[in-house]
Every structure is written in structure tokens, then in C-alpha cells.
Design an enzyme around this catalytic site. Structure first.
Site, mmCIF file in Angstrom:
data_model
loop_
_atom_site.group_PDB
_atom_site.id
_atom_site.type_symbol
_atom_site.label_atom_id
_atom_site.label_comp_id
_atom_site.label_asym_id
_atom_site.label_seq_id
_atom_site.Cartn_x
_atom_site.Cartn_y
_atom_site.Cartn_z
ATOM 1 N N HIS A 1 45.694 33.939 39.562
ATOM 2 C CA HIS A 1 45.593 33.927 38.101
ATOM 3 C C HIS A 1 46.919 33.361 37.598
ATOM 4 C CE1 HIS A 1 43.352 37.588 39.366
ATOM 5 N NE2 HIS A 1 42.564 37.389 38.330
ATOM 6 N N ASP B 1 49.774 35.779 37.708
ATOM 7 C CA ASP B 1 50.251 36.204 39.033
ATOM 8 C C ASP B 1 51.465 35.380 39.447
ATOM 9 O OD1 ASP B 1 47.866 37.639 39.104
ATOM 10 O OD2 ASP B 1 46.847 36.124 40.329
HETATM 11 C C1 XLS Z 1 38.484 42.006 39.438
HETATM 12 C C2 XLS Z 1 38.168 40.677 39.954
HETATM 13 C C3 XLS Z 1 39.319 39.686 39.849
HETATM 14 C C4 XLS Z 1 38.782 38.310 40.003
HETATM 15 C C5 XLS Z 1 39.640 37.243 39.450
HETATM 16 O O1 XLS Z 1 37.780 42.971 39.664
HETATM 17 O O2 XLS Z 1 37.718 40.786 41.256
HETATM 18 O O3 XLS Z 1 40.303 39.978 40.767
HETATM 19 O O4 XLS Z 1 38.510 38.008 41.334
HETATM 20 O O5 XLS Z 1 39.942 37.432 38.122
#
Ligand code: XLS
Ligand code: NI
Ligand code: NI
Length: 438
Positions: free
Chosen positions: A99, A102
Site C-alpha cells: 500500500h 506502507d
Molecule cells: C485486509 C486486506 C488488505 C488487502 C490490501 O484485510 O487483506 O491487506 O490485501 O489492502
């Protein structure tokens, strides 16, 4: 600089190895069903769980021991970007996902965020060039910042919608620059708590508008990644709009988005929706919508998204069965959206978690390939539905039958009864047999 000094490159040592830092099943160059394991799996590291997360939960602070812990905010981000490549290299992971938040600190405002992203993207681009690692997907985090309290695409506030659009635009620019193979939307806050304050129709229309804007912009800049939606039934909102694969496909069809999107399916999200992982993958597969997988698993004793490293061989086998039947994941891959438990706070645990997940999926691939080669379920299923290949069944399938012709037929064929058992227990035993043998 080495960020993970205590661990060397992980390699395959076979099923009898007792070395915790070795693969027992994942042998990247081994050919299974015509392709190397590496080509089948397209394993990916989730940046957020592996590098950004520190093990905090609702009840306690961060526990993770990481070599960048004492650095200032931007230096920490830079260190993580370098550490990412050391980790992927040692772990033999060809891909990663992130993301926007991140990789880079948000700073004081959007302009600063863009600038921080650019700084880190330079480091990532360099790392990718020297290491050959690739970006499986990127996404924008439009759920953590308080501005998204009422949603991003589904917000009640147009300024917030514009902010979300700005994050998606930057995400696509970054995706284009780093050559991401997919761009993911997980609708973090795209849902609602109570209908008493919610215009559900407008919220869903607006989410679709955001997706169409993204498609248009991708076209404009020549971004060629595949768009993916990641369904999830709950968390953080009570009613998430992308509940599961079937709900999401219906939404995409309603808004003419189905030609532009596929699905990124996650193990733990499937079980939260009351489905198995293989059910979700099957729904996507038969609709031509299988895009990518977030490999993890929930804990049956805990009712939330625990994102554990996948170690359940039954789930992995049946997931890989679907992937093989789909002729692979195309631009997608198997991303470990998995995190080590809070008490597993040493850096070594990150490696041990990935080894467990990669070995489980590799073993699942081998078992699934053998099941398909022997046509274990195919033969059974073909026979089970064989009444649709001849006589009245063939007429139903071809469209020749009418309600009246079927009524005629039924009047002369009283009390039909399927004359064969479903043999579920037998089939489960055969599945066990293949898992034990492979
Ligand atoms: C959250 C999601 C997130 C997605 C990406 O539960 O799994 O991590 O994979 O935003
Ligand atoms: Ni996920
Ligand atoms: Ni999740």
C-alpha cells in the site's frame, strides 16, 4: 547493510531435512505439470506485514525487534525499502506488494506524501533493477487515515472522495513506473454501520465512479496492470459492500466493470464470509474472474481476520487445484498477506512464517497436480452428471427442451430418483490418500 544478518539464503533440502531454515517442498526449479514451481506460484511478500507492521494489537504496543526500530521516520522508510530486497532475495520470493502508506510516511499533507512516495519509489526502482524482483501489485491505503472514517469511494464527503482519487492517481503513476502487474482495490471502509444514516445507492454508484476514473486514467497514462478487487465481508465496517466473490462479481457486472477487473481472493476473507477458500476461487474461476490470491488463513477459534501464515494442507491443495484448473493465475500470484503472531517478535520468525507458507502451498500444488493427472474428481463428476449428455438431459443442455416437452416426459416417467450416492466420505478419503502419498 544487512538487515537480517542471522539468516542466510533459504534453499530446498527435501522432505527429510531437519533444518528449520530450508524448504522441504518448495523446489523453485522443479517441473510440475509442465511448469516450474516458481512459475506456478509467483510467490509474493506483503510489505505491510513483513516490513511495516510492528506487532501492535488493540491491547498492546509494538513488540517486533527490527534493526530499523530506532531510526527517524523517513530513514526508517528508506531502511525498510532496502531491507525488502534482502528479505526477498534470502527468501527466494520473486514478487512483492504494498500500500502507499506502507512504503512512505504520509507527512503533513498530500504534497508531502507524494514527495515521500517519490523518494522511496526511487529506492524501490533501483532495488528492483539490481535484484530482478517484481511488483505483483500495489494499492492505496484508503482506510487507516481518520479522513476515511466514512469511507473513500463510499464517503459522504466529496472532498474526501477527491482525496481518495488523488491517492489512486498516484498509485497508478507509481504502478506504471515500477511496472506493477496488478492494481488492487480492497474496500477497507467501503461499507456501512447503519442504514439510518446511509444512502446505499449513492455510495455504491460512487465506488463504481471511482473505479471508472481509475480505468480511464490507466488508459491515459498507458498503465497495463490488471485491476483487481479483493472481497471481504466484514472488518472494518459491519457491512462491507464487497462481501464475497459472488457479490463483487454482481457489482462489477451492474456497473460495466467486469471486463476491466478480476478478483484477488484471500483465505481468511473467505472463511469470514462463511465460505471455504476453494469456494471463492471456484466462483471466480467459473466466471473468468480469477486474478490473484492472498494466501493466509484464519483461526476457527477466533472470529476475525487473523491473517496467519497458511499451514493447512487441505486448503492449500484445494486452492492449488482451482489454480491449475484455471490454467494458472496469469498476471496474479500468491501473495502472503500473512503476519507472524505478536509473540513471534524476532526477525527470524518472518522467515520461518514464509517457509511454512511456501512449503504448504508447494505441497498443495504437487498433490493437486497428481489429482488432476489421475482425473480423480473429474471422472467421478463426469459420471455423476452423465444424464445431461444424452436423452432428455442433452435436450435441456442444448436448449431444445421446453417446459411442455419436459412435462410430457415427466408424465411418462413417474418418481425419478437419482440412483447413485454422492460418496462424499469416499472422496475425502481419496483426497487424504493423495495428500499422504505425494
Ligand atoms: C485486509 C486486506 C488488505 C488487502 C490490501 O484485510 O487483506 O491487506 O490485501 O489492502
Ligand atoms: Ni489481503
Ligand atoms: Ni485480510
Amino acid at each position: 547493510m544487512a538487515y537480517f544478518e542471522t539468516v542466510n539464503k533459504i534453499s530446498y533440502e527435501g522432505s527429510r531435512s531437519t533444518n528449520p531454515y530450508a524448504f522441504k517442498s518448495y523446489n523453485p526449479k522443479e517441473i510440475i505439470a509442465g511448469k516450474t514451481m516458481e512459475e506456478h506460484m509467483r510467490f509474493s511478500m506483503a510489505y505491510w506485514h513483513t516490513l511495516t507492521a510492528g506487532g501492535a494489537d488493540q491491547f498492546g504496543a509494538e513488540t517486533a525487534v527490527r534493526s530499523w526500530n530506532n531510526l527517524s521516520v523517513l530513514d526508517k522508510a528508506k531502511a525498510r525499502a532496502e531491507a525488502a530486497f534482502e528479505f526477498m532475495e534470502k527468501m527466494d520470493l520473486p514478487f512483492y506488494c504494498f500500500h502507499d502508506v506502507d512504503i512512505a510516511p504520509e507527512g503533513a499533507n498530500l504534497r508531502e506524501f507524494y514527495k515521500n512516495i517519490d523518494t522511496i519509489v526511487d529506492i524501490l526502482a533501483q532495488g528492483m533493477k539490481t535484484s530482478g524482483k517484481k511488483l505483483l501489485w500495489n494499492t492505496a491505503n484508503m482506510f487507516t487515515n481518520p479522513r476515511y472514517v466514512h469511507g473513500a469511494g463510499s464517503t459522504c464527503n466529496a472532498d474526501v472522495f477527491a482525496h481518495a482519487a488523488a491517492q489512486v492517481k498516484k498509485g497508478l503513476d507509481v504502478g506504471k513506473l515500477l511496472g506493477s502487474e496488478n492494481y488492487v482495490f480492497w474496500g477497507g471502509r467501503e461499507g456501512y454501520e447503519t442504514l439510518l444514516n446511509t444512502d446505499m445507492g449513492l455510495e455504491q454508484d460512487n465506488i463504481a465512479r471511482l473505479f471508472h476514473l481509475a480505468i480511464d486514467y490507466a488508459k491515459e497514462i498507458g498503465y497495463e496492470g490488471q485491476f483487481l478487487i479483493e472481497p471481504k465481508p466484514k472488518e472494518p465496517t459491519k457491512h462491507q459492500y464487497d462481501f464475497d466473490a459472488a457479490t463483487t462479481i454482481a457489482f462489477l457486472q451492474k456497473y460495466n466493470l467486469d471486463k476491466h477487473f478480476k478478483l484477488n481472493l484471500e483465505g481468511n476473507h473467505a472463511t469470514l464470509a462463511g465460505h471455504t477458500f476453494e469456494h471463492e476461487i471456484r466462483v471466480a474461476r467459473i466466471n473468468g474472474m480469477l486474478g490473484s490470491l492472498d494466501a493466509n488463513q484464519g483461526d476457527p477459534l477466533l472470529g476475525w481476520d487473523t491473517d496467519e501464515f497458511p499451514v493447512n494442507i487441505y486448503d492449500a491443495t484445494l486452492a492449488m487445484y482451482e489454480v491449475l484448473k484455471n490454467d494458472g493465475l496469469g498476471k496474479g500470484g500468491i501473495n502472503f498477506d500473512s503476519k507472524v503472531r505478536r509473540p513471534s517478535f524476532e526477525p527470524e520468525d518472518l522467515f520461518l512464517g514464509h517457509i511454512a507458507g511456501m512449503d504448504t502451498y508447494a505441497k498443495g500444488l504437487k498433490v493437486a497436480a497428481k489429482l488432476i493427472e489421475d482425473r480423480v474428481f473429474e471422472n467421478f463428476i463426469d459420471k455423476r452428471y452423465s444424464s445431461f449428455t444424452e436423452g432428455v438431459g442433452a435436450d435441456i443442455v442444448s436448449g431444445k427442451a421446453t417446459l411442455a416437452s419436459l412435462a410430457d416426459y415427466a408424465l411418462n416417467n413417474e418418481n425419478p430418483r437419482p440412483n447413485e450416492s454422492g460418496r462424499q466420505e469416499y472422496l475425502r478419503a481419496v483426497l487424504n490418500q493423495y495428500i499422504f502419498a505425494e
